[in-house]
Design a protein around this motif. Structure first.
Motif: not given
Length: 552
Positions: A113-121, A546-549
């Protein structure tokens, strides 16, 4: 007109090629089940969507999306927010005691889950930066063969000689803006890790996105595998690279030239190529050879003597003195002692401008005693060189000695934060390449700074991209450094720090990007016209978030 729909699995590259082939026809083709056209973007559906890290949202898919994308029954019934996912994952990662386990968990998240990875980071940058970058990435490279699960970049070996353009076309993304490439010969201060050096380009490009806002789909990690001289790896049954000694000379040069030619042909002249962790004998030559024909830089060697040169340039700029004069304020020490003019004939070419008139001095301690510097910078990759005697000598001639132990990973740091503060009796201003915990000394808490190139290169890359620069000049690196220095407030300095907190790194990167872009326009290498009126706001508007769309 009738439309028949077949339920077939289509790769992203095939989808892109198909879109390119019909984009000028005036027709719109809609593929249900696997392809849904939304705002000019194709998104997979069903089980394939849950296996696509670029679009997967896991339990955050809402009810409408689950119906639209054939996800009913493939997920538990609960719908959660991205923020709750972040909270759960941070709790899980904190449960690991071993940093490498945290690294593996982060890499698995990036693949899922790419966006969640960057949101977390992004939300936990100070805590997770040492995990995805130095120092943990060094251990990850050492053990890359054992932890390898899925390829995260392109591997170009001697087997691909004559076919590199074809290999580049195998990568699913076409619009690449930043490439980080290594040949694995000098990974951090760990030496030759061969093909397993891939962890460095992967980690660096994660930071280009998280800290600098460069879109992840436009980033490409590449390892050039020409073999390794690391006997331990050659005997390791889990080693993933070529089992042969390193190619050198013409064979090496021809492979690198084919790669550089193919990269420019496939991605255009505005693709930024960062040379990373090449050994000095190749790094200087590659930068000199391609610096006038390609958009390239190397923050390893545009560190070291490059640090000295940039300091000299800045001193010349501020004092209006010739750079030849300001260079004389900077002294270098190598394994043979102080670099002086009597050694000039035996010096490598990049050291010669720093060979000043002075009697020979055999070691660092003796050099500190006779030169009496105000700042001590370590960038050799050799650990424990800032000894107790060296720090005491620095303290004897300075009220507030500035100690920068920049070598990575932590094991190669010239000294620890505790050593610097203790040996200087709390007087040192300390920063290091790898992070150190706060230090208690004499009833006072000292918070060491991290002199990490992650402050610079993500914003620098963004500035290159938004300006459409076609060449990198030293003035652009200097502009990035000045922009970072401009973010250091009086309050930060009063705390004994020389860098702003990493928690504000996205804001810092936007400022750096704007300064780099401004310099690119000023010296005439920018191609993105017209120039935006407010480069800071423009940089911020271009940054990936990285927020979900919503797909429906």
């Amino acid at each position: 007109m009738s439309l028949s729909v077949s339920r077939v699995t289509t790769s992203r590259a095939q989808k892109q090629e198909r879109a390119e082939s019909i984009s000028g026809s005036g027709c719109v083709f809609i593929y249900t089940e696997l392809l849904v056209c939304i705002a000019e973007e194709s998104v997979e559906s069903g089980y394939s969507l849950l296996r696509d890290p670029q679009y997967n949202k896991g339990l955050a898919f809402n009810e409408k999306e689950r119906d639209a994308h054939y996800l009913r029954g493939l997920l538990p019934p609960i719908v959660v927010s991205q923020q709750l996912q972040v909270k759960k994952l941070m709790q899980s990662i904190r449960n690991y005691e071993v940093p490498l386990q945290k690294y593996i968990a982060m890499m698995e998240l990036q693949e899922r889950n790419e966006r969640l990875f960057y949101k977390l980071l992004i939300d936990n940058v100070e805590e997770l930066l040492p995990i995805v970058y130095t120092p943990t990435v060094g251990e990850a490279c050492q053990k890359y063969g054992s932890i390898f699960k899925r390829p995260q970049g392109l591997y170009i070996s001697l087997k691909e000689k004559g076919k590199i353009l074809e290999v580049l076309k195998n990568w699913p993304e076409r619009s690449i803006q930043v490439i980080v490439v290594t040949d694995g010969e000098r990974i951090l201060g760990l030496g030759d890790l061969g093909c397993q050096g891939m962890g460095i380009p992967v980690g660096k490009l994660s930071l280009y996105t998280a800290l600098g806002g460069v879109r992840p789909s436009s980033c490409l990690p590449i390892t050039i595998d020409v073999g390794t001289n690391n006997e331990q790896l050659l005997k390791d049954e889990f080693y993933i690279g070529l089992r042969q000694k390193r190619a050198t000379g013409q064979e090496y040069s021809e492979l690198l030239h084919e790669f550089m030619t193919a990269a420019k042909q496939n991605y255009g002249e505005k693709v930024l190529i960062q040379f990373e962790d090449f050994a000095n004998h190749n790094a200087f030559e590659l930068l000199a050879k391609y610096g006038t024909t390609h958009l390239v830089f190397n923050d390893d060697i545009q560190a070291g003597t490059g640090i000295a040169e940039l300091i000299a340039l800045e001193m010349a700029k501020q004092t209006k003195a010739p750079v030849e004069e300001t260079r004389k304020k900077i002294w270098l020490v190598d394994s043979k002692g102080l670099i002086v003019s009597s050694r000039k004939d035996s010096l490598q070419h990049f050291k010669k401008p720093w060979a000043h008139e002075h009697e020979p001095v055999k070691d660092l301690l003796s050099a500190v005693k006779v030169i009496k510097p105000t700042v001590l910078i370590g960038s050799s990759g050799v650990g424990k060189t800032f000894t107790k005697e060296v720090i005491e000598a620095m303290t004897s001639c300075n009220d507030k000695p500035l100690i920068l132990a920049l070598s990575n990973p932590t094991s190669q740091s010239e000294c620890t934060a505790e050593e610097a503060y203790t040996w200087s009796k709390g007087r040192a201003i300390f920063a290091s390449g790898s992070p150190f915990d706060p230090v208690e000394y004499n009833g006072k808490t000292f918070v060491p700074g991290q002199s990490n190139n992650a402050y610079i290169f993500p914003g620098f890359g963004l500035g290159i991209v938004i300006s459409g620069a076609i060449r990198v000049h030293d003035e652009m690196l200097l502009a990035a450094s000045e922009a970072l220095a401009g973010q250091v407030t009086k309050e930060i300095i009063e705390k004994g720090l020389i860098y702003p907190p990493f928690s504000s790194i996205r804001k810092i990167s936007a400022q750096i990007a704007a300064s780099v872009a401004a310099k690119a326009y000023e010296i005439g290498v920018a191609t993105r016209l017209p120039r935006p009126e407010n480069l800071v706001k423009y940089a911020e508007s271009c940054m990936y978030t990285p927020v979900y769309r919503n797909y429906r």
